[in-house]
Design a protein around this motif. Structure first.
Motif, PDB file in Angstrom:
ATOM      1  N   CYS A 182       0.818  -1.205   0.000  1.00 34.34           N
ATOM      2  CA  CYS A 182       0.000   0.000   0.000  1.00 34.34           C
ATOM      3  C   CYS A 182       0.854   1.259   0.000  1.00 34.34           C
ATOM      4  O   CYS A 182       2.038   1.225   0.332  1.00 34.34           O
ATOM      5  CB  CYS A 182      -0.897   0.022   1.245  1.00 34.34           C
ATOM      6  SG  CYS A 182      -1.942  -1.435   1.418  1.00 34.34           S
ATOM      7  N   GLY A 234      -4.018   3.706  -1.542  1.00 35.41           N
ATOM      8  CA  GLY A 234      -4.262   2.594  -2.457  1.00 35.41           C
ATOM      9  C   GLY A 234      -3.417   1.400  -2.103  1.00 35.41           C
ATOM     10  O   GLY A 234      -2.358   1.540  -1.486  1.00 35.41           O
ATOM     11  N   CYS A 235      -3.896   0.215  -2.486  1.00 36.25           N
ATOM     12  CA  CYS A 235      -3.174  -1.021  -2.201  1.00 36.25           C
ATOM     13  C   CYS A 235      -3.211  -1.949  -3.405  1.00 36.25           C
ATOM     14  O   CYS A 235      -4.264  -2.124  -4.031  1.00 36.25           O
ATOM     15  CB  CYS A 235      -3.795  -1.749  -1.012  1.00 36.25           C
ATOM     16  SG  CYS A 235      -3.668  -0.878   0.556  1.00 36.25           S
ATOM     17  N   ASP A 236      -2.069  -2.527  -3.713  1.00 42.17           N
ATOM     18  CA  ASP A 236      -1.977  -3.653  -4.634  1.00 42.17           C
ATOM     19  C   ASP A 236      -2.232  -4.877  -3.766  1.00 42.17           C
ATOM     20  O   ASP A 236      -1.514  -5.115  -2.795  1.00 42.17           O
ATOM     21  CB  ASP A 236      -0.582  -3.724  -5.266  1.00 42.17           C
ATOM     22  CG  ASP A 236      -0.259  -2.497  -6.104  1.00 42.17           C
ATOM     23  OD1 ASP A 236      -1.133  -2.059  -6.870  1.00 42.17           O
ATOM     24  OD2 ASP A 236       0.869  -1.973  -5.985  1.00 42.17           O
ATOM     25  N   ASN A 260      -7.899  -6.438  -7.913  1.00 44.35           N
ATOM     26  CA  ASN A 260      -6.471  -6.627  -7.676  1.00 44.35           C
ATOM     27  C   ASN A 260      -5.855  -5.421  -6.977  1.00 44.35           C
ATOM     28  O   ASN A 260      -4.800  -5.525  -6.369  1.00 44.35           O
ATOM     29  CB  ASN A 260      -5.728  -6.859  -8.993  1.00 44.35           C
ATOM     30  CG  ASN A 260      -6.065  -8.196  -9.600  1.00 44.35           C
ATOM     31  OD1 ASN A 260      -6.134  -9.196  -8.913  1.00 44.35           O
ATOM     32  ND2 ASN A 260      -6.311  -8.206 -10.900  1.00 44.35           N
ATOM     33  N   LYS A 261      -6.499  -4.266  -7.127  1.00 45.36           N
ATOM     34  CA  LYS A 261      -6.033  -3.012  -6.526  1.00 45.36           C
ATOM     35  C   LYS A 261      -7.256  -2.258  -6.017  1.00 45.36           C
ATOM     36  O   LYS A 261      -8.297  -2.247  -6.675  1.00 45.36           O
ATOM     37  CB  LYS A 261      -5.332  -2.121  -7.554  1.00 45.36           C
ATOM     38  CG  LYS A 261      -4.085  -2.713  -8.135  1.00 45.36           C
ATOM     39  CD  LYS A 261      -3.480  -1.790  -9.163  1.00 45.36           C
ATOM     40  CE  LYS A 261      -3.982  -2.218 -10.532  1.00 45.36           C
ATOM     41  NZ  LYS A 261      -3.306  -1.579 -11.625  1.00 45.36           N
ATOM     42  N   SER A 273      -8.475   0.396  -8.670  1.00 49.09           N
ATOM     43  CA  SER A 273      -7.544   1.340  -9.284  1.00 49.09           C
ATOM     44  C   SER A 273      -7.378   0.973 -10.748  1.00 49.09           C
ATOM     45  O   SER A 273      -7.281  -0.201 -11.100  1.00 49.09           O
ATOM     46  CB  SER A 273      -6.191   1.278  -8.584  1.00 49.09           C
ATOM     47  OG  SER A 273      -5.223   2.012  -9.298  1.00 49.09           O
ATOM     48  N   THR A 307       1.707  -2.091 -10.777  1.00 51.44           N
ATOM     49  CA  THR A 307       1.509  -2.137  -9.326  1.00 51.44           C
ATOM     50  C   THR A 307       1.969  -0.795  -8.741  1.00 51.44           C
ATOM     51  O   THR A 307       3.068  -0.689  -8.190  1.00 51.44           O
ATOM     52  CB  THR A 307       2.286  -3.311  -8.711  1.00 51.44           C
ATOM     53  OG1 THR A 307       3.643  -3.232  -9.146  1.00 51.44           O
ATOM     54  CG2 THR A 307       1.705  -4.647  -9.119  1.00 51.44           C
ATOM     55  N   TYR A 342       1.327   0.901  -6.156  1.00 48.59           N
ATOM     56  CA  TYR A 342       1.457   1.089  -4.713  1.00 48.59           C
ATOM     57  C   TYR A 342       2.536   0.197  -4.116  1.00 48.59           C
ATOM     58  O   TYR A 342       2.616   0.035  -2.909  1.00 48.59           O
ATOM     59  CB  TYR A 342       0.100   0.845  -4.031  1.00 48.59           C
ATOM     60  CG  TYR A 342      -0.987   1.642  -4.699  1.00 48.59           C
ATOM     61  CD1 TYR A 342      -0.993   3.032  -4.632  1.00 48.59           C
ATOM     62  CD2 TYR A 342      -1.982   1.019  -5.444  1.00 48.59           C
ATOM     63  CE1 TYR A 342      -1.969   3.774  -5.283  1.00 48.59           C
ATOM     64  CE2 TYR A 342      -2.964   1.761  -6.091  1.00 48.59           C
ATOM     65  CZ  TYR A 342      -2.948   3.130  -6.003  1.00 48.59           C
ATOM     66  OH  TYR A 342      -3.901   3.873  -6.640  1.00 48.59           O
TER      67      TYR A 342
END
Length: 152
Positions: free
Chosen positions: A45, A54-56, A75-76, A89, A94, A96
């Protein structure tokens, strides 16, 4: 002898002031502008300067919204607008995740809450929670990941 003691005192005093200045300039967790990166479990994140979080997620994770009867896999996940719930997202790759992975939440924490470490930055907060849950909130929105499902 007294002169030597004064010189040693002056040198030690200067060293102490220099050390204090270095500690002050580098010891503040998020003094420099830029994203704060961290991981929580399989989520990498980042909290951006504008409070976007945001987080992957490390793979497709089911997300349950209170206004939808079914889950949506993501996925995000990101909170980027106060008028929009946490959402997928659309950033490529990726965004984040740092090359080589993000540091642990405990390594960048702002403090410790009731259940574990948390990081606060730019009006956003992400924290470890009860029984391994993980929550992020920003811009009046939030999401919680618990038992393999995200509730937003």
């Amino acid at each position: 002898m007294k002169r030597m003691a004064n010189m040693v005192g002056a040198v030690l005093g200067t060293a102490a002031l220099t050390a204090a200045a270095v500690t002050f300039s580098t010891g503040i967790a998020h003094a420099d502008p830029g994203p704060v990166f961290f991981n929580a479990g399989s989520a990498n994140c980042a909290i951006l300067d504008d409070g976007t979080v945001g987080c992957d997620l490390g793979g497709p994770v089911p997300v349950q919204y209170s206004f939808l009867p079914v889950t949506v896999k993501m996925n995000k996940i990101v909170i980027s607008q106060p008028w929009l719930p946490a959402h997928p997202s659309t950033d490529p790759g990726t965004p984040y995740t740092l090359p080589g992975g993000n540091p642990a939440l405990a390594d960048v924490k702002s403090g410790d809450g009731q259940w574990g470490p948390y990081v606060e930055y730019a009006g956003a907060k992400c924290e470890a929670g009860f029984h391994g849950s993980f929550t992020c909130s920003s811009k009046g929105r939030s999401w919680t990941w618990f038992a393999g499902v995200i509730s937003a």
